[in-house]
Design a protein around this motif. Sequence first.
Motif: not given
Length: 802
Positions: A773-793
């Motif tokens: 997911a991180k790969e896929a959303a790389a653009q949207a995450l650029e320059g931001k700090t990820v505070v929390k990751e939530i995953c619902v399988p």
Amino acid sequence: MKYEKYDFAQVEKKWQDIWDAKNVFAATNDYTKPKYYALVEFPYPSGQGLHVGHPRSYTALDIVARKRRLEGYNVLYPMGWDAFGLPTENFAIKNHIHPEIVTRQNVAHFKSQLKSLGLSFDWNREINTTDFNYYKWTQWIFLQLFKKGLAYKKEMSVNWCTSCKCVLANEEVVGGVCERCGSEVVHKVKSQWMLKITAYAQRLIDDLDLVDYIDRVKVSQINWIGRSTGAEVEFGTTTGDALTVYTTRPDTLFGATYMVLSPEHPYIEQWADRLSNMEEIRAYQAEAARKSDFERTELVKDKSGVELKGVKGINPVNGKEIPIYISDYVLMTYGTGAIMAVPAHDTRDWDFAKKFGLPIIEVVKGGDVEKEAFTDCETGTMVNSGMLDGLSVEEAKEKIKTWLEENGKGQSKVNFKLRDWVFSRQRYWGEPIPMVFCEKCGWVPLPESELPLRLPEVKSYEPTDSGESPLAHMDEWVNTTCPHCGGPARRETDTMPQWAGSSWYFMRYCDPTNSEALASKEALDYWLPVDWYNGGMEHTTLHLLYSRFWHKFLYDIGVVSTPEPYAKRTSHGMILGENGEKMSKSRGNVVNPDEIVREYGADTMRLYEMFIGDFEKAAPWNSSSIKGCKRFLDRVWALQNVLEGGKAYRPSLESSMHKTIKKVTEDIEQLKFNTAIAAMMALLNEIEAAGSVNEAEYRTLLILLNPFAPHVTEEIWEAQSFGGMINQQKWVSFDPAKCVDAEAEIVVQVNGKIKCRLSLPVDCPKEDAIARAKEAAAQALEGKTVVKEICVPGKLVNFVVK
RNA sequence: GCGGAUAUGGCGGAAUUGGCAGACGCGUUAGAUUCAGGUUCUAAUGGUCGCAAGGCUGUGCAGGUUCAAGUCCUGUUAUCCGCACCA
């Protein structure tokens, strides 16, 4: 293109005839098989014929019944006619035809309409409440009730419909007017047969715990029975007579500043020579008696009353003398017909006290009793109440009850709003009440051997202004001999209400031709209780309550072996006209089921009524929407053009097949017919997209669809030589493991906003999913700090960023 | 007044435990088939901004909890149904 359309009229007729000839839907008397009893309310065969509302209920349980047969049950799904009643009688009067003939014609019409819908009723068990072989047993049950003291004749004030010229049960008076004709209802004192349903009030509440009814049915029955707990309190009077009142708030006894009697209370006559304003009192009584129920409810807000001058009540807790009034806000039919009035803590008493300038004494602190009555029982504290001061309301209730009992001034008491059932009707077209009146012996029951007591032929069915039944003029029928002493006697000329025959009809279906009993014990023990009963909400406090009462009585005398008649009760919503209003001739929005069947066929009609919306809710008819159901069936038919061999589902469709079976199987049980159909439509879309259907897939689809659209599925089954009749196949099963896809689409969110989707294996570990997911959303995450990751399988990955 | 329910596109209505709002169907629009009407087929279809990619907004209303609300909490409005002076 071989199969484009099919001639539904011809196909439907063909299969209806075959089912009839082969008797395929008959319930068997093999009591070793697992049984299923599905029941819908039998109709009143009115002259107007079937309403589109009828098939909603009938088709729903037809689907259940057909599914149960495919599941291997011995299914009883019967139909009959609740044919006694006023509309038929009124039609007979107007057109000078015997009601029996009218009934026969209407039944024939209804029956052909029901048959044209392909409903899988067991017509071998058809019953008719007006058949004397049937009403023999209605009369028999009445005699048993009489023998147990549960039927009694009483002179009393009854509801009288001025237009039907007939008494009505409480349940039949709606908003002060006649439920049937909407005419004014007045009070009339008449001698009436009554059934003591009140003896069963508590059990009718308690045993709701034993059954699976939709909640709103339970709630309305409980409210209608109206149990309340409180105390009877004995007040003194200056005449020396004790005056007993009923109250749910004995804790407020110190706040009683006056008393009120119902205008019909017997003490008023008893005290007549002590009362200085008797003329005024009599005038008030006359006025109250004259008012119709409707007027009385209209005037709820404005309290009226007259003081009984010359007599005072004496409060047992403090010996205080307080005035006594009469007012029509106190009902003779509830409690003791007298109340203690505590204006500080009861809104009605407050209104009355304000109007008559009576004192208001606060005994529960917490409100402002000068502004309005403080009726809250939860929060207040007792004041001005001697021994009760400082207690909570609950504590005070207990303490005062104990005090009353110890001092012989009262005791705890439970009251019900439910009234006994007024069981006489002054009309012709009903079951004769099998009773004889003898001057010497009083009311004597007819011996059971003389049942049925048949309705005699009369010259006129007209109701009489005198309030007597038309039967009263039939001297040769009325005059008889007393079964007890043999002397001259007269028959009862009133007949039973329409609700009588329907109070036990579900028992007769179990063994409809039995001449020795209402049904054999074996048949009743096998078939009862009804497993699933569907019907209208309008019968909740009428038929449904009455039949529970009769069933409980028959249970008590050993006729049936279950305390409750219906294990499960559901209710369908109304079908409204296209304009969203209730269908009626006067609104001009009536849809005729015959025309729908003619234009689209029964299968489409059935499917549409099930697809129209939430089964339990009202839904407006829509004449374009029905086309969608027709198209769906035509497309299922056309699949024959792209049919291939194949004994197993193709891999690409496998999980969809299993999912659809699961959905349809489960939805039917939960009355979610609309989503079951939607699931089949979605499956068809998928099959069409695949370009072809194989035999395994087609068989499954047809079996799932069969309960909904029995004719076309039967026809295709035969045309493709799938073997036997489809109604005799087995319901399809699903494998839960195969209901899941190998890959799931995962939503990737950043701060709860969807950024993209990706397809991952369902068993993909969390860490991998997050990484992907991180790969896929790389653009949207650029320059931001990820505070929390939530995953619902299998569902989503959400990144919270700053 | 008391009790019960409901509120989601143009319409009927879908949305397990809070996890892609609008499944499925109707209607509408465009195209194909057709002499035409009907039928059938293909595509689009919550609103809005944009040529577009894309953005914003959206489940009666106002707040709140939460990474996340049609769904939970508090308040509120409207509609429907039932009962209605039951002490």
